[in-house]
Design a protein around this motif. Structure first.
Motif: not given
Lengths: 346, 346, 346, 346
Positions: A96, A99, A132, A134, C91, C93-94, C96-97, D230-232
């Protein structure tokens, strides 16, 4: 205290220490670009029967895992693995931190199946909100697993076929690969080199001071891999130490021969507990055994032996783990076997 | 080929290899929680005269840098350093990979001043768009620097005073600290432990197989530091190897004594070039020297000696770097000195 | 097609659009530092009865979540949440990002309990390998939850007490908070401002064009929060748009009044299905209802109505979701109610 | 106070506000998958004469920049840009927060050249330590630049040719593109769509409430781009707002027509200062002008006008920035022109 709690309690196997000592005065260029590393890489590719693969060395397993996974995934992708997988549980969120989400699947004896991988991938693709979520981007397994079990050749082939059909790189963490190869010879280096996109040949737990060899199939992951290693802090200045050790343990087959001893010791320990009626938390044929002990026995043995408390169970029982390794001494095992008998009052 | 291109061309100093060999059969628990590491940590704290500091070991310098910096900064903060700083130039963006901007200041002989730090900090604070800019959150310097120079005690004290007034942790990368301590004894371990919030005692380039000791002042950075090390892939399973090596090189003063030899060799090499009229790209008193050579000499020497091409200059000249180390042999230096004379035709 | 698949199918509530239009020609400085935002912040703090809290505005919910969570956690920490939590599932993986693991706990009706939080935290602390595992560093819940359920005042108080005892910030994602406040008035803004360290007042799903107000208790998270917002891409140049909209919907109580209508419509829809014998996948009192429909009914209704397929079930049944919102029109609901009756053949 | 400090002081241009109001009651599906966005995307591709390109919408410029750059780069790659580039200076390290180093080149009037790009790329490739350095992986420029200047068609073509020869995507940040297109019609949408791999059509600073349209050439970046958005945190629930606004400003040419007015106003302001003997910090033909004012004039004007202090200079002079925008009113400009004359005592 005699140590059976892990497979890295000693230094290096003699053959490894000798090679380090002999090459110590030599001068070599740094960062793994030296002749000793080149020779070790050639040896590994020959043992893998994989002339088009590439070998990189790093110091430790978490480093290997995070470097391979971060190199292989796109930013929005995650890595499928068993819920007990090392990357999911015991690396302080190292994946993680690069990222990427770890996507755990419920494991059976520490293993996941080709079918689970397919279902997870297809469930994602079929979801109207897929963007939306992963995206599953690769598959991580360990062989032997965290609980000492092994994938069969058929299981690995099925995983490989499914992964490649779906476009998912398959990565095998072989931190304890020696013990696996010794216990199940059909899963050997050439087979792994064929079915995996990346796998590691673990050194730290199999007689080296430290070191994991990463085998990458083809050019894609390999092309820029040294940048990744450097960026993640995994590039050893005196890289030759990794080449020297891997050549030493591999060139005469000690990697497997010594592992076979370790497995045999572990099985003797397992059988001793089983003879006294102990159940097994996970039944294994490698160097880790998981007897369930009455708490009293657990306490008695812990006076002289270090071993792992795996899980407290109901009814005054404790799941434990005893590990052997390529540097385990016969006399220590014999002492333990006697003390097991004694602890059970026989 | 004789290697003068870096300070990690050999294995370990004898005293270190011997300690590794002697302790090899011992059994210890993993991950640096063993008795050998404990002893080495105690020794370092005693040498630093800093009983309230804490010591952690990692394998390499990039790992040390990225772990300390990522642990110390808030997400929106960056690290001030010289434009030539290792973290800015030679770590493949390892700091940025943890999410933080490196904020380079123009260096003078590889060094930055307290005044530059203050100006950068105050310029940020005074900017009406400060929230749209990376906040300076700590200061990184190396001692010796990338170009072999040293901070004086006064310069370090001034940096420390300014940093602490501004609330910026001061971190000193001591990858080559031994050579610095040998050349400028006034900047010793107790002084560094007083003026820095974190510093490293470099092992890889000063006679160890590998290893950097990180000294952290007080509790704040220390408290959760092992989580950081593990997450960044820097926790060595056989952690005792780090303790063993540091104790071996430090306990009888070899860290500095051997470095002094290396410095002397380097200065002999420097003087040989200067005698033949060579200018210096950076004038140093440590183990790295930077003679500017006529291209012809450069080519002649490179037949038998490995050294670094630092920068191509105009007029048929090349800035080069020659390094010695604690494992450099007298006979190799003597051969080089003779060949320098020969290359200049005397 | 009439839209019941989400609560953001229309533009803004009239009162909001009117305020945007009226203030459109005004000139204001950027980035939320204008008088309109200041007024809205004051209003929110007054409604929260929390003069020592602070308010920040961002455009969307994922932005709010990732900015708050990344600001609150140390690098090696993760965030506890329900397995169905938006940050865990929807989301991409927002979280985790930004480097942090999401630590899912098995939810009950989308909720987690104080007891689960305590057990997770204590299990980590008690594990001998704790430094090899992600440390639970905060708690995320949503109210209403992803499946439309609500925490009671007692449940929230217990979570808050446990979190604060353990040193874990409690963060409540209030993307649909208006519907929650309308359905369960005891969980109002002053209560949330007391029990949470951070919570959002959702605008996007409650009548704004867009916008989430983040309420932070005390100074710690607030101090540098604008840096975080900017770094994560969440700082709106024409920030005044957020202030204008929140003031418009909040100042005369429309936030709750309009939500109450929406809840009533949703309950009418739910009752219509229940009358025809449908079970509920999740029984809610807010603006989302989850009837389980025979596939035939599902297909019939989908000709004219957009709604969500939540989960395919066995036996020819499908769990669905119908949403209303503050902009749902009475005539659309009435049409749906008639068509439900018709679809069931009555 | 009359605002000339930025180009986002007002709300939306009338044509944009009208379109938002008219479509407000309509129901559409979310996240930019609605008919209004589809229509706007079609319109943009038609205006770009680029049927094989793809359009995505996000709310703000920092979001656009970090999403495009993080999507395009491999982990060890950085982005070349001018030292004055927005991503280097004014986004709080948003690019670094995604893991990538910004690689600044010394700009000339805010611009970098094809030659600089080639030299930076080749210097990296030629360095023997290249794997220890961040690899240049793409090029970022802004048009107009941060200091209001414009690239000529030839300069852009040269950058494009060099980038494509070297395999570097070229990304143009068009936050103020309208003003650029009005001032230099030869750099129009079809040209940009041909020479760039990605560029933005800025809305926030050119009459929209908010919004940037990202145009991506070909399939590669486009394929998974919605996951990245979406992730950002950049995916707007009521995505239709972006489509509505872009269609409104673009369909009748207002994007350029209104920008032309703004440029003309700015030039009138510039000429007024020049007539009074002021030098220019940067000479521009777009909507930003940079007169260097005597401090006394600066102070006088600041009583009634908001403008930016760009840089304090020696000799009692200050470099300032005055911005106009598509919503600047004629009467405000006239007032300013008179007050300039008055401030200079004429």
């Amino acid at each position: 205290m005699l140590h059976f709690e892990c497979d890295y309690a000693c230094g290096a196997a003699d053959v490894v220490l000798r090679a380090l000592t002999e090459t110590n005065p030599e001068q070599h260029c740094g960062y793994g670009e030296d002749a000793l590393c080149a020779r070790a890489r050639q040896l590994i590719l020959r043992l893998c029967d994989a002339p088009d693969s590439h070998v990189h060395f790093v110091v430790g397993g978490t480093q290997a895992n995070l470097t391979v996974i971060a190199a292989a995934l796109r930013p929005f992708e995650g890595v499928l693995c068993a819920d007990t997988g090392h990357i999911n549980v015991h690396e302080t969120g190292a994946i993680e931190a690069t990222g990427h989400k770890v996507l755990p699947l419920p494991g059976t004896n520490g293993k996941i199946s080709a079918r689970q991988v397919r279902e997870a991938f297809e469930a994602h693709a079929a979801d109207s909100s897929f963007e939306h979520m992963v995206r599953p981007g690769m598959v991580y397994i360990s062989h032997p697993t965290e609980v000492g079990t092994l994938y069969t050749r058929q299981e690995l082939q099925a995983l490989s076929d499914t992964c490649h059909e779906l476009g998912l790189p398959l990565y095998v963490d072989g931190a304890r690969l020696g013990y696996g190869m010794a216990a199940m010879p059909e899963v050997d280096l050439p087979f792994l080199a064929r079915v995996c996109d990346a796998f590691t040949i673990g050194g730290t737990k199999v007689g080296l001071l430290f070191g994991e060899a990463i085998v990458l199939r083809g050019e894609e992951l390999h092309r820029f891999f040294r940048y990744h290693i450097k960026q993640r802090g995994g590039m050893l200045a005196k890289g030759r130490l990794l080449g020297v050790q891997f050549e030493a343990i591999l060139k005469n087959g000690d990697y497997v021969t010594l592992s076979r001893n370790a497995n045999a010791y572990a099985q003797q320990i397992k059988q001793a507990f089983v003879r006294h009626g102990c159940a097994l938390f996970s039944d294994t044929v490698t160097n880790q055994v998981f007897p369930i002990l009455p708490d009293a026995v657990c306490e008695t043995l812990s006076a002289r032996y270090a071993f792992s408390i795996w899980q407290k169970l109901d009814g005054g029982q404790t799941a434990t783990r005893f590990c052997t390794s390529v540097t385990t001494r016969r006399e220590d095992v014999e002492a333990l076997l006697q003390d097991i008998d004694r602890a059970f009052g026989s």
